[in-house]
Structure formats: C-alpha cells, structure tokens
Design a protein around this motif. Sequence first.
Motif, PDB file in Angstrom:
ATOM      1  N   GLY A 153      -1.961   7.386 -17.127  1.00  0.00           N
ATOM      2  CA  GLY A 153      -2.965   6.716 -17.959  1.00  0.00           C
ATOM      3  C   GLY A 153      -3.309   5.313 -17.511  1.00  0.00           C
ATOM      4  O   GLY A 153      -2.556   4.681 -16.767  1.00  0.00           O
ATOM      5  N   PRO A 154      -4.455   4.813 -18.004  1.00  0.00           N
ATOM      6  CA  PRO A 154      -4.878   3.432 -17.736  1.00  0.00           C
ATOM      7  C   PRO A 154      -4.487   2.524 -18.908  1.00  0.00           C
ATOM      8  O   PRO A 154      -3.926   2.982 -19.899  1.00  0.00           O
ATOM      9  N   TRP A 155      -4.825   1.249 -18.795  1.00  0.00           N
ATOM     10  CA  TRP A 155      -4.446   0.276 -19.825  1.00  0.00           C
ATOM     11  C   TRP A 155      -5.600  -0.075 -20.745  1.00  0.00           C
ATOM     12  O   TRP A 155      -5.399  -0.686 -21.786  1.00  0.00           O
ATOM     13  N   ASN A 156      -6.847   0.262 -20.369  1.00  0.00           N
ATOM     14  CA  ASN A 156      -7.982  -0.326 -21.112  1.00  0.00           C
ATOM     15  C   ASN A 156      -8.148   0.255 -22.512  1.00  0.00           C
ATOM     16  O   ASN A 156      -8.542  -0.429 -23.437  1.00  0.00           O
ATOM     17  N   TYR A 157      -7.810   1.556 -22.671  1.00  0.00           N
ATOM     18  CA  TYR A 157      -7.699   2.185 -23.996  1.00  0.00           C
ATOM     19  C   TYR A 157      -6.362   2.909 -23.972  1.00  0.00           C
ATOM     20  O   TYR A 157      -6.300   4.117 -23.777  1.00  0.00           O
ATOM     21  N   THR A 229      -6.235   9.534 -15.564  1.00  0.00           N
ATOM     22  CA  THR A 229      -7.330   8.664 -16.001  1.00  0.00           C
ATOM     23  C   THR A 229      -7.094   7.295 -15.397  1.00  0.00           C
ATOM     24  O   THR A 229      -6.017   6.703 -15.588  1.00  0.00           O
ATOM     25  N   GLY A 230      -8.065   6.811 -14.663  1.00  0.00           N
ATOM     26  CA  GLY A 230      -7.928   5.510 -14.012  1.00  0.00           C
ATOM     27  C   GLY A 230      -9.106   5.292 -13.080  1.00  0.00           C
ATOM     28  O   GLY A 230     -10.148   5.944 -13.200  1.00  0.00           O
ATOM     29  N   SER A 231      -8.932   4.391 -12.138  1.00  0.00           N
ATOM     30  CA  SER A 231     -10.048   4.036 -11.263  1.00  0.00           C
ATOM     31  C   SER A 231     -10.309   5.134 -10.230  1.00  0.00           C
ATOM     32  O   SER A 231      -9.418   5.940  -9.911  1.00  0.00           O
ATOM     33  N   THR A 232     -11.511   5.125  -9.707  1.00  0.00           N
ATOM     34  CA  THR A 232     -11.875   6.107  -8.683  1.00  0.00           C
ATOM     35  C   THR A 232     -11.009   5.925  -7.430  1.00  0.00           C
ATOM     36  O   THR A 232     -10.584   6.910  -6.816  1.00  0.00           O
ATOM     37  N   ARG A 236      -8.549   8.915  -5.848  1.00  0.00           N
ATOM     38  CA  ARG A 236      -8.520   9.506  -4.496  1.00  0.00           C
ATOM     39  C   ARG A 236      -7.070   9.662  -4.007  1.00  0.00           C
ATOM     40  O   ARG A 236      -6.713  10.675  -3.400  1.00  0.00           O
ATOM     41  N   LYS A 237      -6.241   8.644  -4.297  1.00  0.00           N
ATOM     42  CA  LYS A 237      -4.832   8.717  -3.853  1.00  0.00           C
ATOM     43  C   LYS A 237      -4.105   9.821  -4.619  1.00  0.00           C
ATOM     44  O   LYS A 237      -3.277  10.542  -4.049  1.00  0.00           O
ATOM     45  N   VAL A 238      -4.410   9.951  -5.898  1.00  0.00           N
ATOM     46  CA  VAL A 238      -3.762  10.980  -6.717  1.00  0.00           C
ATOM     47  C   VAL A 238      -4.139  12.362  -6.182  1.00  0.00           C
ATOM     48  O   VAL A 238      -3.282  13.241  -6.013  1.00  0.00           O
ATOM     49  N   THR A 325      -7.740  -8.217 -18.667  1.00  0.00           N
ATOM     50  CA  THR A 325      -6.325  -7.813 -18.654  1.00  0.00           C
ATOM     51  C   THR A 325      -5.692  -7.985 -17.273  1.00  0.00           C
ATOM     52  O   THR A 325      -4.594  -8.517 -17.146  1.00  0.00           O
ATOM     53  N   MET A 326      -6.403  -7.520 -16.234  1.00  0.00           N
ATOM     54  CA  MET A 326      -5.818  -7.563 -14.886  1.00  0.00           C
ATOM     55  C   MET A 326      -6.284  -8.819 -14.165  1.00  0.00           C
ATOM     56  O   MET A 326      -7.504  -8.998 -13.979  1.00  0.00           O
ATOM     57  N   PRO A 327      -5.372  -9.649 -13.723  1.00  0.00           N
ATOM     58  CA  PRO A 327      -5.791 -10.887 -13.051  1.00  0.00           C
ATOM     59  C   PRO A 327      -6.769 -10.623 -11.903  1.00  0.00           C
ATOM     60  O   PRO A 327      -7.757 -11.342 -11.742  1.00  0.00           O
ATOM     61  N   GLU A 377     -21.485  -1.175  -8.283  1.00  0.00           N
ATOM     62  CA  GLU A 377     -20.034  -0.992  -8.449  1.00  0.00           C
ATOM     63  C   GLU A 377     -19.600  -1.276  -9.886  1.00  0.00           C
ATOM     64  O   GLU A 377     -20.252  -2.035 -10.595  1.00  0.00           O
ATOM     65  N   GLU A 378     -18.464  -0.678 -10.265  1.00  0.00           N
ATOM     66  CA  GLU A 378     -17.935  -0.912 -11.612  1.00  0.00           C
ATOM     67  C   GLU A 378     -17.481  -2.364 -11.707  1.00  0.00           C
ATOM     68  O   GLU A 378     -16.613  -2.798 -10.951  1.00  0.00           O
ATOM     69  N   THR A 379     -18.077  -3.126 -12.654  1.00  0.00           N
ATOM     70  CA  THR A 379     -17.728  -4.544 -12.789  1.00  0.00           C
ATOM     71  C   THR A 379     -16.519  -4.724 -13.699  1.00  0.00           C
ATOM     72  O   THR A 379     -15.627  -5.521 -13.438  1.00  0.00           O
TER      73      THR A 379
HETATM   74  P1  NAD Z   1      -5.767   2.309 -12.032  1.00  0.00           P
HETATM   75  O1  NAD Z   1      -6.421   3.310 -11.185  1.00  0.00           O
HETATM   76  O2  NAD Z   1      -5.409   1.003 -11.458  1.00  0.00           O
HETATM   77  O3  NAD Z   1      -4.397   2.886 -12.656  1.00  0.00           O
HETATM   78  C1  NAD Z   1      -4.371   4.054 -13.443  1.00  0.00           C
HETATM   79  C2  NAD Z   1      -2.974   4.623 -13.439  1.00  0.00           C
HETATM   80  O4  NAD Z   1      -2.681   5.122 -12.136  1.00  0.00           O
HETATM   81  C3  NAD Z   1      -1.875   3.602 -13.767  1.00  0.00           C
HETATM   82  O5  NAD Z   1      -0.920   4.217 -14.590  1.00  0.00           O
HETATM   83  C4  NAD Z   1      -1.289   3.301 -12.391  1.00  0.00           C
HETATM   84  O6  NAD Z   1       0.038   2.876 -12.424  1.00  0.00           O
HETATM   85  C5  NAD Z   1      -1.402   4.653 -11.736  1.00  0.00           C
HETATM   86  N1  NAD Z   1      -1.358   4.619 -10.267  1.00  0.00           N
HETATM   87  C6  NAD Z   1      -1.620   3.594  -9.422  1.00  0.00           C
HETATM   88  N2  NAD Z   1      -1.481   3.985  -8.144  1.00  0.00           N
HETATM   89  C7  NAD Z   1      -1.114   5.278  -8.162  1.00  0.00           C
HETATM   90  C8  NAD Z   1      -0.843   6.247  -7.161  1.00  0.00           C
HETATM   91  N3  NAD Z   1      -0.924   5.948  -5.867  1.00  0.00           N
HETATM   92  N4  NAD Z   1      -0.531   7.490  -7.550  1.00  0.00           N
HETATM   93  C9  NAD Z   1      -0.474   7.831  -8.856  1.00  0.00           C
HETATM   94  N5  NAD Z   1      -0.722   6.959  -9.857  1.00  0.00           N
HETATM   95  C10 NAD Z   1      -1.035   5.695  -9.512  1.00  0.00           C
HETATM   96  O7  NAD Z   1      -6.718   2.139 -13.300  1.00  0.00           O
HETATM   97  P2  NAD Z   1      -6.601   1.105 -14.488  1.00  0.00           P
HETATM   98  O8  NAD Z   1      -6.952  -0.252 -13.965  1.00  0.00           O
HETATM   99  O9  NAD Z   1      -5.310   1.289 -15.197  1.00  0.00           O
HETATM  100  O10 NAD Z   1      -7.750   1.616 -15.465  1.00  0.00           O
HETATM  101  C11 NAD Z   1      -9.080   1.205 -15.353  1.00  0.00           C
HETATM  102  C12 NAD Z   1      -9.897   2.276 -14.666  1.00  0.00           C
HETATM  103  O11 NAD Z   1      -9.778   3.492 -15.396  1.00  0.00           O
HETATM  104  C13 NAD Z   1     -11.367   1.963 -14.636  1.00  0.00           C
HETATM  105  O12 NAD Z   1     -11.913   2.337 -13.400  1.00  0.00           O
HETATM  106  C14 NAD Z   1     -11.936   2.827 -15.750  1.00  0.00           C
HETATM  107  O13 NAD Z   1     -13.304   3.141 -15.593  1.00  0.00           O
HETATM  108  C15 NAD Z   1     -11.066   4.040 -15.644  1.00  0.00           C
HETATM  109  N6  NAD Z   1     -11.050   4.794 -16.901  1.00  0.00           N
HETATM  110  C16 NAD Z   1     -11.696   5.996 -16.942  1.00  0.00           C
HETATM  111  C17 NAD Z   1     -11.750   6.715 -18.136  1.00  0.00           C
HETATM  112  C18 NAD Z   1     -12.479   8.038 -18.225  1.00  0.00           C
HETATM  113  O14 NAD Z   1     -12.394   8.689 -19.267  1.00  0.00           O
HETATM  114  N7  NAD Z   1     -13.194   8.474 -17.209  1.00  0.00           N
HETATM  115  C19 NAD Z   1     -11.100   6.213 -19.271  1.00  0.00           C
HETATM  116  C20 NAD Z   1     -10.446   4.989 -19.182  1.00  0.00           C
HETATM  117  C21 NAD Z   1     -10.422   4.289 -17.986  1.00  0.00           C
END
Ligand code: NAD
Length: 505
Positions: A153-157, A229-232, A236-238, A325-327, A377-379
């Motif tokens: 999961g991510p931190w934003n929600y 759920t997280g950044s694009t 890709r790494k996942v 949240t993220m510096p 790009e996502e700001t």
């Molecule tokens: P992030 O990609 O930095 O991290 C997300 C999660 O992935 C964290 O738990 C992190 O520890 C983990 N992670 C990092 N590197 C990894 C790896 N190599 N392998 C597996 N896991 C790894 O994202 P973030 O900064 O926490 O969240 C913000 C991003 O999430 C934004 O891009 C936002 O748009 C996206 N987001 C998308 C949705 C959606 O529903 N599409 C919802 C909320 C947030």
Amino acid sequence: MAEALPTTVAAPEERPAAAGPRTFDVRDPATGALVGTYPNHTAAEVDAAVARARAASDWWQQLGFAERARRLDRWRGEIARGASELAALVRAEMGKPRADAQLEIAMAAEHLRWAARNAERVLGPRSVPAGLLTINHAATVEYLPYGVVGVIGPWNYPIFTPLGSLSFALAAGNTVVFKPSEFTPGVGLWLKQAFDRVVPERPVLQTITGLGATGAALCRAGVGKIGFTGSTATGRKVMAACAETLTPVLMECGGKDALVVAPDADVAAAADAAVWGGLSNAGQTCLGVERVYVHRDVYDEFVSRAVTLARSVQAGPGGAIGPITMPRQVEIIRAHIADALARGGRALLGGSDAIDGRYVQPTILIDVPEDSTAVTEETFGPTLTVTRVDSMDEAIDLVNASAYGLGASVFSRRHGPDIARRIRTGNVAINAFVAFATIPSLPLGGIRESGFGRVHGADGLREFTYPHAVTRQRFRSPLPLTTFTRGPRTDALVGRLIGLLHGRA
Ligand code: NAD
C-alpha cells in the motif's frame, strides 16, 4: 475447499534479503517529531509471514462466506469505534487534517460492508448453460480464492486505499500479508490489531513493515497474487519481481486526472470541484485533479471563481491542507511549477514562492504548454493547470493524450454522458469529483500507465480469485465425440451439424 495455490518461490540464494537497517523511524511531516520506530522486515521474515498465512488459509476458507461476512462486519465496527484514534494516527504519520482522515475511514467502511455482503452472490457457484454438443453435461463456475494475497500500500490514503484490496481479498476467502507504506506503518498495524480482535484464532491478516525491499521480498514470496497500489515507477519494479514467479498482479498506479468544463456547465460547481479535487490532501491524491480544460465561453468565469476559492485555502499547521508527506516530493512540485513558468505559463495564485519547507500553498497555473512536466507528469501537490479550449473535441483529445488513464471529471448540464463515454480512463464522474470511488458497487482502477485490474465492486472481488469451471456428465452422450470408438456415422453427423448450427451465420 480450494487449497492455497502452489506457487513457485525463487530459491533463497536468488532472492535479495531486505537490505538496510533493522528498524526505521516515522516522523510527523509537520513537525519532524518521532511518531514511531518499526521493524524493517527481511525476506526471511516475509517468507515466514507468508508461510503462516498459507497455513491459516484453509481455516479461513472453511469459515464460508456467511461467517467471514460476520467477522468482516465486526472488523468494520472495530474500525468505526476506533475512528478517532485511527484518524489521529493518520494525521501524525502522513499529515492530513483529522477531518479528512475521518472522511477516508467513512468511505473505506462502505466498501468493507459491500465486500462482506456481496462476496457470496458474486463469487459463489452458479450454473451456466451447456452448448448443444455438450447437452449431456451440467456446467458450473465459481470463483475461488488464491490462498494468500500480498497487499502493498501507499501512504496518501493509508486506510481507504489498502482496504480497497484487503476487504475484497479477505471477503473472497484469502488470507493476506499486508505491507503498508514506510510512511504509515502504524496505520497498517492498527488495522491488523483491530482485525485480530475479531479473528483471534489464526493469522488471517498480517502486517509486515519495512522499506521498499520488504515489498520486493513479498513479491517474491510465492503469494497467489499481489495487490499493489503506489507509483507507476514502483509498479514497474513490482511487475518485474512478480514476473520471476509468474505471480499475477493488480496494479493501481499513478494518475494525472483532468476535469473538463463544457460551455453549458454549472461553472460555480465545476470550480468548487476543481479546487477541492486539486488541493485537498495537499494534492496528494491519485485521483486528484491536476489538469483542467475549460471551454473558452466560460473560461474567464471559471478562472476567477477557482482563484477566489483557492485563495481561501491555506496550507499550514491547522490549515485546510497539511504538509507534503514525502520530503523528495517537494522538489518534484517545485520543478513542475518552474517548468510551467519557464515555458510561458503564468501563476494566477501561488507559483514559485508557494513552497515554504514542507508546506505548499495552492497554485493555479494558466497558459502552460501541453508538453510541460506540469501537464504530463504526476505532480502530487496542490497545483492546477487551467487550459482554455475551443471545443469539447479538443478537451477530450487533450485529456486522452496523457500517458495516464485513471479518472476524470466532466461538468456539463446536457452533454455529460456523451463526453464521458469518449474519455479513455477507468473512471469518469459527471458533475462531481471522484464520486465513482465512493460507490461500492463500481469498479475502480486505471488503464495505460495508471495500471490494470480493479478494486471495489464485483470486479474487485473477482480480482482476488480465479474462475474455477467444472462440468458434470449427467448421462452418456448419444453422440460420443471424444473417443477413438467414434465411427464414420458420428463424423458425418458432426459435418452436418456444423452446417446446421453455423452454416447460415
Ligand atoms: P510508492 O510507489 O513509493 O510506494 C508504494 C509502496 O510500494 C510502498 O509500500 C513502498 O514501500 C513499496 N515499494 C517500494 N519499492 C518497492 C519494490 N521495489 N517492490 C515492492 N514494493 C515496493 O508510492 P507512494 O509514494 O507510497 O504512493 C503514492 C503513489 O501511489 C502515487 O503515484 C499515487 O498516484 C499512487 N496511488 C494510486 C492509487 C490508485 O488507486 N491507482 C491510490 C493511491 C495512490
């Protein structure tokens, strides 16, 4: 009863241990104060959690839909009764105002209820018609859990977003190993502890904490599916890690959502939605409005209303929007604003001096070229680009030109559905912001670089299952086809049947 699916686990020597410190600190982004210290779980510890989850899997499945629904309802009660404490924890870990955290809890609870109540109807066995050639068979399909699901999961929600996967994966009968963001591990642990109170018997939901490497270890631990759920970029790494073991993935990634204002729009409502959609949560919303395309007939009115509204929103301690949240995100926001201004854009509010430490004041940019990073790009900051268009065709083309395809909003009194249908994103709200994410029966997710797969709704339940198709021969076929004892008479009959059944198509 389905067993946990056997999956391949890469040999330990091929798998990087979660390198780095044994623990990590979480700091309040507003004050820098230490909020907590958590274990940075290693690959071996992740493997052990997945093994425990696998051992608990049959038990959870055997509880059946009705008992699982009762437990999930009680979990919802625990979350609701602890909402104030949970909201305070969200505020401390990632900085959003407590009232916004409360809103997140309210939305997440709706989805949890829906998942619990609808899992059996969506996933349970149902008969389907057998074809004419197989009329002697009964055919059924049901959707079986993978066994163990990994959720990252991510931190934003930090509640709403992971619960979009957790609720549906658990209701479908999976046990779950959850890796929350390293910015919000306390929220992840709180959710698991609340779950333990209603499911004390087995480790059905476990939370592992750690940095990115812990998440990577989960991808390689042989779970049945990863809900990410997280950044694009991380997505890709996942995917690359999951590819090693063919572990399927759900990708909920970033966005660059647009809001479209048609000439017949309620402009006041559109401005209100754009300002809330762009600035709330300090713009750190995957589905946040980052781009606005406004028809020239209503452009001046829209801009004036949006600037007036946004001027009343303050970022700061106790303000309507909290810190970034993220510096490292502060520098991305600064770079996008600078790029927009350097390439001919103008700031009607905020701009280059909007950033003070971790706080970013609302920024509204106009005349920004479409190839500026502020548009492409996502700001993930409280910024909006507002662009004048000559027609809705032009607006739709610009919305669809994005590499992302998560959500969009359309404001139009008469043409909303027509415009929405032509927007290539996973979700569109007409005359509102983000309504689709709060309606439990609707699937949520993106296309293109925003990911694939869906959380929420029936699709969200099926996402954490695989279709299991079963046939039962009810009587011997008068026309046995799959046997070497088949004679020329049968072959001739099949030849005639092809003509009869399909020849006139
Ligand atoms: P992030 O990609 O930095 O991290 C997300 C999660 O992935 C964290 O738990 C992190 O520890 C983990 N992670 C990092 N590197 C990894 C790896 N190599 N392998 C597996 N896991 C790894 O994202 P973030 O900064 O926490 O969240 C913000 C991003 O999430 C934004 O891009 C936002 O748009 C996206 N987001 C998308 C949705 C959606 O529903 N599409 C919802 C909320 C947030």
